[in-house]
Write a protein that holds these residues in place. Structure first.
Motif, short mmCIF file in Angstrom:
data_model
loop_
_atom_site.label_atom_id
_atom_site.label_comp_id
_atom_site.label_asym_id
_atom_site.label_seq_id
_atom_site.Cartn_x
_atom_site.Cartn_y
_atom_site.Cartn_z
N LYS A 1 0.84 -1.18 0.00
CA LYS A 1 0.00 0.00 0.00
C LYS A 1 0.88 1.24 0.00
O LYS A 1 1.86 1.32 0.72
CB LYS A 1 -0.90 0.01 1.23
CG LYS A 1 -1.80 -1.19 1.32
CD LYS A 1 -2.95 -1.10 0.39
CE LYS A 1 -4.05 -0.42 1.03
NZ LYS A 1 -5.34 -0.74 1.13
N TRP B 1 -1.37 -8.54 7.75
CA TRP B 1 -2.61 -7.99 7.18
C TRP B 1 -3.67 -9.09 7.10
O TRP B 1 -4.82 -8.89 7.51
CB TRP B 1 -2.37 -7.41 5.77
CG TRP B 1 -3.68 -7.21 5.06
CD1 TRP B 1 -4.57 -6.20 5.26
CD2 TRP B 1 -4.29 -8.10 4.12
NE1 TRP B 1 -5.70 -6.39 4.49
CE2 TRP B 1 -5.55 -7.56 3.78
CE3 TRP B 1 -3.90 -9.29 3.52
CZ2 TRP B 1 -6.40 -8.16 2.86
CZ3 TRP B 1 -4.76 -9.89 2.61
CH2 TRP B 1 -5.99 -9.33 2.30
N ARG C 1 -7.23 -8.99 8.86
CA ARG C 1 -8.42 -8.94 7.98
C ARG C 1 -9.38 -10.08 8.36
O ARG C 1 -10.58 -9.89 8.44
CB ARG C 1 -7.94 -9.06 6.52
CG ARG C 1 -9.04 -9.12 5.48
CD ARG C 1 -9.43 -7.75 4.96
NE ARG C 1 -10.60 -7.84 4.12
CZ ARG C 1 -11.00 -6.91 3.30
NH1 ARG C 1 -10.35 -5.78 3.19
NH2 ARG C 1 -12.08 -7.06 2.58
N GLY D 1 -13.41 5.35 8.71
CA GLY D 1 -14.80 4.95 8.55
C GLY D 1 -15.81 6.08 8.47
O GLY D 1 -16.92 5.86 8.03
N ARG E 1 -0.35 2.67 -4.75
CA ARG E 1 0.37 1.41 -4.53
C ARG E 1 1.84 1.64 -4.83
O ARG E 1 2.20 2.34 -5.77
CB ARG E 1 -0.13 0.33 -5.49
CG ARG E 1 -1.56 -0.12 -5.25
CD ARG E 1 -1.69 -0.83 -3.92
NE ARG E 1 -3.01 -1.37 -3.72
CZ ARG E 1 -4.02 -0.74 -3.15
NH1 ARG E 1 -3.87 0.52 -2.76
NH2 ARG E 1 -5.19 -1.32 -2.97
N ARG F 1 -7.97 -6.57 -1.19
CA ARG F 1 -7.80 -5.34 -0.42
C ARG F 1 -8.99 -4.41 -0.60
O ARG F 1 -8.86 -3.18 -0.44
CB ARG F 1 -6.51 -4.60 -0.85
CG ARG F 1 -5.23 -5.35 -0.59
CD ARG F 1 -5.03 -5.76 0.85
NE ARG F 1 -4.91 -4.69 1.81
CZ ARG F 1 -3.79 -4.37 2.45
NH1 ARG F 1 -2.68 -5.03 2.22
NH2 ARG F 1 -3.77 -3.40 3.35
N CYS G 1 -12.71 -2.64 0.29
CA CYS G 1 -13.15 -2.05 1.56
C CYS G 1 -13.83 -3.12 2.41
O CYS G 1 -14.82 -3.72 2.00
CB CYS G 1 -14.11 -0.90 1.27
SG CYS G 1 -14.71 -0.16 2.79
N ALA H 1 -15.59 -2.65 4.86
CA ALA H 1 -16.85 -2.19 5.45
C ALA H 1 -17.84 -1.69 4.39
O ALA H 1 -18.68 -0.85 4.68
CB ALA H 1 -16.55 -1.08 6.45
C1 HEM Z 1 -18.73 5.24 1.19
C2 HEM Z 1 -17.87 4.84 2.13
C3 HEM Z 1 -16.55 4.15 1.88
C4 HEM Z 1 -15.81 4.11 0.73
C5 HEM Z 1 -16.11 4.75 -0.62
C6 HEM Z 1 -14.63 3.32 1.02
C7 HEM Z 1 -13.64 3.02 0.09
C8 HEM Z 1 -12.55 2.23 0.36
C9 HEM Z 1 -11.53 1.92 -0.61
C10 HEM Z 1 -11.50 2.43 -2.04
C11 HEM Z 1 -10.63 1.12 0.02
C12 HEM Z 1 -9.34 0.58 -0.60
C13 HEM Z 1 -8.24 1.58 -0.33
C14 HEM Z 1 -6.91 1.17 -0.89
O1 HEM Z 1 -6.76 0.02 -1.27
O2 HEM Z 1 -6.00 2.00 -0.92
C15 HEM Z 1 -11.06 0.92 1.38
C16 HEM Z 1 -10.40 0.16 2.32
C17 HEM Z 1 -10.76 0.10 3.64
N1 HEM Z 1 -11.88 0.65 4.23
FE1 HEM Z 1 -13.34 1.67 3.28
N2 HEM Z 1 -14.69 2.91 2.34
C18 HEM Z 1 -15.83 3.40 2.89
C19 HEM Z 1 -16.27 3.21 4.20
C20 HEM Z 1 -15.56 2.54 5.17
C21 HEM Z 1 -16.00 2.37 6.55
C22 HEM Z 1 -17.34 2.85 7.09
C23 HEM Z 1 -15.00 1.71 7.21
C24 HEM Z 1 -14.93 1.26 8.65
C25 HEM Z 1 -15.93 1.23 9.49
C26 HEM Z 1 -13.95 1.44 6.23
C27 HEM Z 1 -12.78 0.75 6.52
C28 HEM Z 1 -11.85 0.39 5.57
C29 HEM Z 1 -10.66 -0.41 5.88
C30 HEM Z 1 -10.24 -0.92 7.25
C31 HEM Z 1 -9.98 -0.59 4.66
C32 HEM Z 1 -8.69 -1.37 4.45
C33 HEM Z 1 -9.04 -2.79 4.03
C34 HEM Z 1 -7.83 -3.66 3.73
O3 HEM Z 1 -6.85 -3.17 3.17
O4 HEM Z 1 -7.92 -4.85 4.05
N3 HEM Z 1 -14.34 1.96 5.02
N4 HEM Z 1 -12.25 1.62 1.58
#
Ligand code: HEM
Length: 429
Positions: free
Chosen positions: A37, A58, A62, A239, A308, A374, A376, A378
């Motif tokens: 990342k 990770w 996860r 979040g 990335r 990877r 989201c 959530a």
């Molecule tokens: C409309 C709302 C949301 C959008 C558009 C969104 C979008 C994304 C995107 C595009 C990624 C990938 C990022 C990357 O790879 O660089 C991501 C990862 C992640 N998001 Fe969201 N997200 C949203 C809401 C949330 C919420 C509500 C939470 C937590 C309560 C959350 C927690 C995370 C986490 C922990 C990751 C990392 C996952 C991993 O790498 O295993 N997100 N999100």
């Protein structure tokens, strides 16, 4: 992806222009094997949480956190989300005037922070009605990160940490870390009590803190404190603004398109009948609303770019190679508006996401939540909150845009508007 910005290992921008979708398929699948990342430098305060971890650690985290976003748990969040939305709508009802529009952005982000703290940490901050230290620090930190990214000089760690801006950043981090530690310590104490532990294990809903604190590896070892803090901070930070940004642009899209707004309102009224509260089962009966949410996430993806860092060179189909160490930006915003991927990409047309049209869509054409392992974690949580909040807003208000105060979108860490998002709200009888 169209308009990828690509830097070489020394930070020089190679500025590639790529055309989707052929490169896109190639790059997503190839890059997934060779990435770390990017932008880790922006998140020093988060510690090593899911967003920046990679490798076996990770994977372990996860796997541990995935059950926290299972439908059975999300189900119990619906009423908490609805309560937070109602607080925001009550505030708006008191504030609206006939001639003046309302800048909704800050209020929506506070609402999503309020609901995230309640749902995932059982922390009732009441932050929508009074200024409290933790939400203010989270909010300030978000703004400061945007500022740091925008200010080239601040990319240098040494300059940044000695600047007044860097000092304020450290202060906000301290407040957040202290609060996180306090929250964890208190919960640990409660979990020590055997009866309390039994109660929690019997509870239909475990929150994320319970899951993190009760987790054990194959040797019966729990997660180290620093990992628990890092995941708590990551979820708290990642979040709320993402969902707040998504809901704000969604309300803007529907304000611009009264015909779609009305169809969504009719859909909700039909589902609810005489009921006032939304229930979990209602959410799967909202096809039109779901299409509108997806279409707004296409035009206004809250996370407009992902980064990335290549940990080995990648050679593309046209023979060009990116060296190891390159920081690659995947430009989701540009992909979603690329005319070779989407017909009339600037037009708001929810029917693109109808069952009939879905088969024409490339599986990597729509990436608001990223794709692959990877993605989201959530996204269901976010979709649930967007539906609940949209439904309650449309039942209470008619939305129209403030044509004298249009948003000016900028692609930053999140998709922002430099001029706010101003809407006229009319109370429905
Ligand atoms: C409309 C709302 C949301 C959008 C558009 C969104 C979008 C994304 C995107 C595009 C990624 C990938 C990022 C990357 O790879 O660089 C991501 C990862 C992640 N998001 Fe969201 N997200 C949203 C809401 C949330 C919420 C509500 C939470 C937590 C309560 C959350 C927690 C995370 C986490 C922990 C990751 C990392 C996952 C991993 O790498 O295993 N997100 N999100």
């Amino acid at each position: 992806f169209a308009r990828n910005r690509i830097n070489d290992a020394d930070g020089r921008e190679l500025s590639h222009q790529h055309r989707a979708p052929s490169l896109k398929c190639h790059s997503v699948s190839r890059l997934s094997a060779t990435i770390q990342k990017g932008l880790n430098c922006v998140f020093p305060f988060l510690g090593k949480g899911l967003v920046v971890l990679h490798g076996p650690k990770w994977f372990q985290h996860r796997r541990l956190l995935t059950p926290a976003f299972h439908n059975d748990i999300l189900k119990s969040y619906v009423s908490l989300m609805a309560d937070s939305s109602k607080v925001m709508l009550d505030k708006w009802e008191k504030r609206i005037t006939k001639d003046k529009s309302l800048d909704i952005f800050e209020d929506v982000c506070l609402m999503t922070l309020d609901s995230l703290l309640k749902c995932t940490f059982s922390y009732h901050s009441n932050c929508q009605n009074r200024s409290t230290t933790l939400p203010t620090a989270i909010h300030d930190l978000t703004a400061m990160i945007q500022q740091r990214i925008k200010t080239f000089l601040y990319h240098n760690d040494l300059i940044y940490w000695f600047s007044p801006h860097g000092r304020r950043f450290r202060n906000a981090c301290r407040i957040i870390h202290c609060n996180t530690e306090k929250m964890i310590k208190e919960r640990k104490e409660r979990l020590k009590d055997k009866r309390e532990l039994e109660n929690i294990q019997k509870k239909r809903r475990l929150d994320i803190l319970d899951i993190l604190l009760c987790a054990k590896d194959e040797n019966g070892e729990g997660l180290p404190d620093e990992d628990i803090s890092a995941e708590t901070d990551t979820l708290m930070f990642g979040g709320h603004d993402t969902t707040g940004t998504g809901i704000s642009w969604l309300l803007y899209c529907l304000a611009l398109h009264p015909e779609h707004q009305q169809r969504c309102r009719e859909e909700i009224k039909e589902i609810l009948g005489d009921r006032e509260t939304i229930q979990w089962n209602d959410l799967s009966n909202m096809p039109y609303i779901t299409m509108c949410i997806k279409e707004s996430l296409r035009l206004y993806p809250p996370v407009p770019q992902m980064y990335r860092q290549l940990n080995q060179p990648v050679t593309f189909f046209d023979g060009r190679t990116l060296p190891e160490g390159s920081l690659v930006s995947l430009h989701v915003y540009a992909l979603h508006r690329n005319p070779t991927v989407w017909k009339d990409p600037e037009v708001f047309d929810p029917l693109r996401f109808s069952q009939d049209n879905l088969s024409d869509q490339h599986s990597f054409a729509f990436l608001p939540f990223s794709a692959g392992p990877r993605n989201c974690i959530a996204q269901q949580f976010a979709m649930t909150e967007m539906k609940v909040s949209l439904a309650l807003t449309l039942l209470r208000f008619e939305l129209s845009p403030d044509l004298n105060n249009p948003p000016n979108e900028v692609v930053q860490l999140l998709l922002r508007s430099t001029t706010g998002i101003h809407l006229h709200l009319k109370k429905l009888s």
